[in-house]
Design an enzyme around this catalytic site. Structure first.
Site, PDB file in Angstrom:
ATOM      1  N   GLU A   1       0.735  -1.425  -0.125  1.00  0.00           N
ATOM      2  CA  GLU A   1      -0.020   0.046  -0.035  1.00  0.00           C
ATOM      3  C   GLU A   1       0.985   1.518   0.090  1.00  0.00           C
ATOM      4  O   GLU A   1       0.896   2.056   0.920  1.00  0.00           O
ATOM      5  CB  GLU A   1      -0.951   0.041   1.342  1.00  0.00           C
TER       6      GLU A   1
ATOM      7  N   GLU B   1      -4.764  -8.822   1.474  1.00  0.00           N
ATOM      8  CA  GLU B   1      -5.440  -8.354   2.533  1.00  0.00           C
ATOM      9  C   GLU B   1      -6.977  -8.195   2.379  1.00  0.00           C
ATOM     10  O   GLU B   1      -7.325  -7.660   1.379  1.00  0.00           O
ATOM     11  CB  GLU B   1      -4.746  -7.108   3.259  1.00  0.00           C
TER      12      GLU B   1
HETATM   13  C1  BGP Z   1      -4.002  -2.050   5.909  1.00  0.00           C
HETATM   14  C2  BGP Z   1      -2.726  -2.307   6.439  1.00  0.00           C
HETATM   15  C3  BGP Z   1      -2.078  -3.243   7.283  1.00  0.00           C
HETATM   16  C4  BGP Z   1      -3.538  -3.362   8.255  1.00  0.00           C
HETATM   17  C5  BGP Z   1      -4.604  -3.221   7.639  1.00  0.00           C
HETATM   18  C6  BGP Z   1      -5.833  -2.997   8.764  1.00  0.00           C
HETATM   19  O1  BGP Z   1      -4.144  -0.918   5.334  1.00  0.00           O
HETATM   20  O2  BGP Z   1      -1.685  -2.767   5.068  1.00  0.00           O
HETATM   21  O3  BGP Z   1      -1.048  -3.052   7.739  1.00  0.00           O
HETATM   22  O4  BGP Z   1      -3.032  -2.377   9.361  1.00  0.00           O
HETATM   23  O5  BGP Z   1      -4.863  -2.318   6.723  1.00  0.00           O
HETATM   24  O6  BGP Z   1      -5.907  -1.630   8.950  1.00  0.00           O
HETATM   25  P1  BGP Z   1      -6.051  -0.933  10.392  1.00  0.00           P
HETATM   26  O7  BGP Z   1      -4.653  -1.481  11.110  1.00  0.00           O
HETATM   27  O8  BGP Z   1      -5.740   0.617   9.941  1.00  0.00           O
HETATM   28  O9  BGP Z   1      -7.325  -1.282  11.048  1.00  0.00           O
END
Ligand code: BGP
Length: 462
Positions: free
Chosen positions: A165, A364
């Site tokens: 990302e 993800e």
């Molecule tokens: C994505 C990232 C992850 C993870 C996930 C969940 O954007 O790649 O690292 O953190 O989001 O989001 P958050 O942790 O902000 O709830």
């Protein structure tokens, strides 16, 4: 039964900075440092120092992951751990043996390693000294680090990704102030976006030079599809620009080897275009990805902006569009993100029809819920049926996309074991396996058992 393709990846993703803990690291990354100076910004003041203790507990953690049917795992190698001297690019012996152990254990447990090289975790010294990703010097230092990773681990790791990302670095660090250093500077943001694309292409060039047997390299993008609030021309125009900025700015160089001409024209007109050269354009052109990882959590709905695009003020991409909060949308209120599984099908078809049907996987997808303790049954197992429902719906749309011919080879949930989430720290939990952050005791949730059955059948029950 909805069957998935043969050898489908059933797995999950995490990252070094969110799982390992800071143990024995010589350098602080930008998050380690941010926590040092402003701990109050992090939920309940919990920082990345222990995370989910993967540094000490990796053997047990990987065994648990394998026990829930995972056949693949993405994590990342931390630049701030592997490299001792950031200028001379010398490696740290403890870090090499740690990552060797992790990789060997993964292979022994039947987990295909997918290794990512940058998950928002720039060593902070490189920000202080050079301005981090604003600088092409840092691009070259990153390529040096990436090359060391390929040389050290490329005999066993066959799937690599250059970034996770990268857009979050641009937005969080240079526009919307949700990640350190919290700069607001449109011109710098644009240069950082370009430099991250260049870094990816240069790392791919270095990778190709090594001619590693059977190895592939890709990148991981948060493809958040844009939906216009209506069919009115002004809303459609807002969606077109949002799509150019949010998705195509990374997707097109990665797959086609060049930036979208419409985006370049817009940035030129607004006098924020990046610095480039013919030589760099050639590197980007010749070093595209072998496969794509797609992170998907929620759609991006936009409408025409309330302000005129030539309003006075710092250049921001969102002078061209406003977020549209669709009335009646389904939301995960703990995270504030809309739940819209249909988008997975749209992503699958978009890749098939507009991006040469490149091999891709869901890198993800998942659901962060707070206070999951409230869902424990008498045996202490978290009954996370909401997560099972979320995954079932998303996998069903993914299956439809695959049936329609999209070249998807896997699905990774975020995340295997509850891990540390940036400013949200441990507020929302995403894992198949829970983590008691006081004792580091790890317990499989109901969704973990459910996932095992899905992975074993290689399909979803109708
Ligand atoms: C994505 C990232 C992850 C993870 C996930 C969940 O954007 O790649 O690292 O953190 O989001 O989001 P958050 O942790 O902000 O709830």
């Amino acid at each position: 039964m909805k069957k998935f393709p043969k050898n489908f990846w059933w797995g999950a993703a995490t990252s070094g900075p969110q799982s390992e803990g800071r143990f024995h690291k010589k350098h602080a990354n930008v998050f380690d440092y941010h926590y040092q100076i402003e701990p109050e910004k992090f939920y309940n003041q919990v920082g990345p120092d222990t995370a989910s203790n993967f540094y000490n507990d990796y053997a047990n953690d990987l065994a648990l992951m394998s026990s829930i049917g995972m056949n693949s795992l993405r994590t990342s190698i931390q630049w701030s751990r592997l490299i001792d001297d950031l200028e001379l690019n010398t490696v740290n012996k403890d870090a090499v043996s740690f990552y060797n152990n992790v990789i060997d254990t993964m292979l022994a447990k039947g987990l295909t390693p997918v290794m990512n090289l940058h998950h928002f975790d720039l060593p902070v010294e490189l920000y202080d000294k050079y301005g981090g990703w604003e600088s092409k010097k840092v691009v070259d230092l990153y390529v040096g680090f990436a090359t060391k990773c390929f040389e050290l681990f490329g005999d066993r790791v066959k799937y690599w990704t250059t970034h996770n990302e990268p857009m979050v670095v641009v937005e969080g660090e240079y526009l919307f102030q949700f990640h350190y250093p919290n700069v607001v500077d449109g011109k710098k943001a644009v240069q950082v976006a370009y430099n991250l694309n260049l870094a990816s292409a240069k790392a791919i060039a270095a990778f190709k030079k090594l001619n590693l047997t059977d190895a592939q390299i890709g990148t991981v993008l948060n493809l958040t599809p844009t939906y216009a609030a209506s069919d009115k021309p002004e809303d459609l125009e807002a969606a077109r620009i949002a799509e150019l900025w949010n998705n195509k700015m990374f997707l097109e160089p990665a797959i086609f080897g060049h930036f979208p001409a419409e985006l370049e024209a817009l940035l030129e007109k607004d006098q924020v275009i990046w610095e480039t050269s013919a030589e760099e354009a050639e590197i980007i052109k010749n070093n595209t990805i072998d496969f794509l990882g797609v992170n998907y959590y929620h759609p991006n709905r936009v409408k025409a902006p309330d302000v005129a695009p030539d309003s006075v003020g710092e250049w921001m991409p969102d002078r061209y569009y406003d977020n549209f909060d669709m009335p009646g949308r389904r939301v995960n209120l703990d995270r504030g993100w809309e739940i819209y599984p249909e988008a997975i099908y749209d992503i699958a078809l978009n890749i098939k029809e507009n991006y040469g049907n490149i091999p891709w996987y869901v890198s993800e997808n998942g659901m962060g819920v707070s206070n999951e303790e409230r869902f424990k049954n008498a045996d202490g197992v978290i009954q996370d049926d909401y997560r099972i429902d979320f995954l079932t719906e998303h996998l069903s749309y993914l299956h439809q996309g695959i049936e329609a011919g999209s070249n998807c080879f896997g699905y990774h949930m975020w995340t295997p074991i509850d891990c540390w989430s940036w400013l949200n720290a441990y507020k929302n939990r995403y894992g198949f396996i829970s983590n008691n952050i006081h004792t580091q005791e790890k317990t499989i949730k109901k969704s973990g058992y459910w996932f095992k059955a899905v992975a074993e059948r290689n399909g979803l029950e109708d």
